[in-house]
Design an enzyme around this catalytic site. Structure first.
Site, mmCIF file in Angstrom:
data_model
loop_
_atom_site.group_PDB
_atom_site.id
_atom_site.type_symbol
_atom_site.label_atom_id
_atom_site.label_comp_id
_atom_site.label_asym_id
_atom_site.label_seq_id
_atom_site.Cartn_x
_atom_site.Cartn_y
_atom_site.Cartn_z
ATOM 1 C CG HIS A 78 -3.837 -0.869 -2.255
ATOM 2 N ND1 HIS A 78 -4.629 0.272 -2.205
ATOM 3 C CD2 HIS A 78 -3.484 -1.400 -1.235
ATOM 4 C CE1 HIS A 78 -4.416 0.657 -1.077
ATOM 5 N NE2 HIS A 78 -3.811 -0.277 -0.288
ATOM 6 C CB SER A 87 -1.036 -0.113 1.069
ATOM 7 O OG SER A 87 -0.224 -0.424 2.344
ATOM 8 C CE LYS A 133 -7.832 0.787 0.739
ATOM 9 N NZ LYS A 133 -6.915 -0.046 1.721
#
Ligand SMILES: *Cc1c(COP(=O)(O)O)cnc(C)c1O
Length: 387
Positions: free
Chosen positions: A206, A178, A238
């Site tokens: 991610h 990250s 996300k």
């Protein structure tokens, strides 16, 4: 007095420039937002596909609330599990190509609960040193022996696995790191897991939605085989633009997590209207080739436009593009100078990243334009030259 101690602690943090302050955003998530009355161009969010404020999802949430109301009323195992949760889990499993998926309220809770469902006291857990805080906490909760290996160091990991006499072993890693944006060597990690009879738990917060065919994530990006050893965690706040997380994998593994992960058992089920919204989000992800292609174009454009000399742009192929400056105070100074020019880029300092590696964490979204990226690169080059 106890209370005076807190006040002194906070003052000390403030003195070291370590006190964190929240900015209040006055518009929906996107590259252009007013913050404290100022219009900013933001490179902060993890909304990689630009879905957090997509009209299709806003509409889906409205529709979901009409159909399902607002709250779930109870935990999933009592009465807070709805038909739409079932449909969502089936769709998630299908998208990532695994037999079964379990939907949880947040990625943090997923990571707190999953390791403990699989290993415990007397077992061994092997964790990349740069793993996300939620995995660090999840590892601690297991009471297993936790071995941390240097970032991405397969040789060191192999040595630790070799030396372990534990009956159950679990390797725990971010898929996309990250704060660095690099991708873990998942095929090699899975190979090690096989050789040493271990599970491989991968946190793809991610990568899900961004990497792989149909945005199916980092495991799909590498074409990893479907095996019970691979426990795949994706998050939904996300790239998916909503909230929540899921774990996908083998039937018995997922059932074990459902039966025993405390952050799943002892929390109120996430609002079914969110699950309804997520179904629309998964459609946009699966059909998101154009968004992903634009994002890839932005990543290349930024990297080509940043031939830095004193600072270092880390070699990241993902939308996370960190510029390592090193010194805490200088990093803050640069972030402030960008802010003064209407550019919002977060400065990340220890303990979030190792000492001496303070950085700007640029994150790109498909909602950015090539001009946005050129504008940021230009400002950074000027600041570096002036530093
Ligand atoms: C954001 C993040 C999480 C936490 O996910 P939430 O759904 O936001 O709780 C977990 N792991 C990584 C690597 C993350 O970046």
């Amino acid at each position: 007095m106890l209370h005076d101690e807190l006040i002194a602690q906070l003052a000390a943090l403030d003195e070291q420039a370590l006190l964190r302050r929240r900015r209040t955003v006055e518009d929906p998530c996107g590259p252009r937002v007013r913050v404290d009355g100022r219009l900013m161009l933001a490179f902060c969010s993890n909304d990689y596909l630009g879905l957090a404020a997509a009209p299709e999802l806003t509409e889906a949430l409205r529709e979901g609330a009409t159909r399902w109301g607002v709250g779930s009323g109870a935990s999933h195992l009592v009465s807070g599990h709805y038909q739409v949760h079932e449909i969502l889990e089936a769709r998630l499993a299908e998208l990532v190509g695994r037999p079964r998926a379990l939907y949880l309220s947040t990625g943090y809770m997923a990571n707190l609960g999953i390791p403990s469902a699989l290993v415990g006291r007397g077992d061994a857990l092997f964790a990349d040193r740069l793993n996300h805080a939620s995995l660090v906490d999840g590892a601690r909760l297991t009471r297993a022996d936790v071995h941390r290996y240097p970032h991405g160091d397969l040789t060191a990991l192999a040595r630790l696995l070799e030396a372990s006499r534990a009956r159950r072993k679990l390797i725990l890693t971010d898929a996309v790191f990250s704060m660095d944006g690099d991708i873990a060597p998942l095929p090699e990690l899975l190979e090690l897991a096989k050789r040493h009879d271990a599970w491989l738990v991968v946190d793809d917060a991610h990568g899900f939605g961004v990497l792989g065919p149909r945005g199916a994530g980092t495991a799909a990006h590498f074409g990893l085989p479907d095996t019970w050893r691979l426990v795949y965690v994706g998050t939904l706040g996300k790239a998916a633009g909503v909230a929540g997380a899921f774990v996908a994998g083998d039937e018995a593994v997922v059932e074990t997590i459902l039966q025993s992960a405390r952050p799943y058992l002892f929390t109120t089920g996430s609002p079914p209207a969110l699950a309804h919204t997520l179904l629309a989000s998964l459609d946009l992800i699966a059909q998101g080739a154009a968004r992903r292609a634009h994002l890839a174009e932005l990543i290349t454009a930024l990297r080509n436009a940043l031939p830095l000399s004193r600072w270092t742009l880390l070699p990241s192929p993902t939308p996370i593009q960190p510029v390592v400056i090193g010194d805490n105070a200088e990093t803050l100074r640069v972030a402030r100078a960008l802010w003064d020019q209407g550019l919002w880029v977060p400065a990340i300092r220890p303990p979030t990243v190792p000492k001496g590696s303070a950085r700007l964490r640029i994150s790109l979204s498909a909602a950015h334009t090539l001009e946005d990226v050129a504008h940021l690169a230009d400002a950074l080059l000027r600041l570096e030259a002036a530093a």
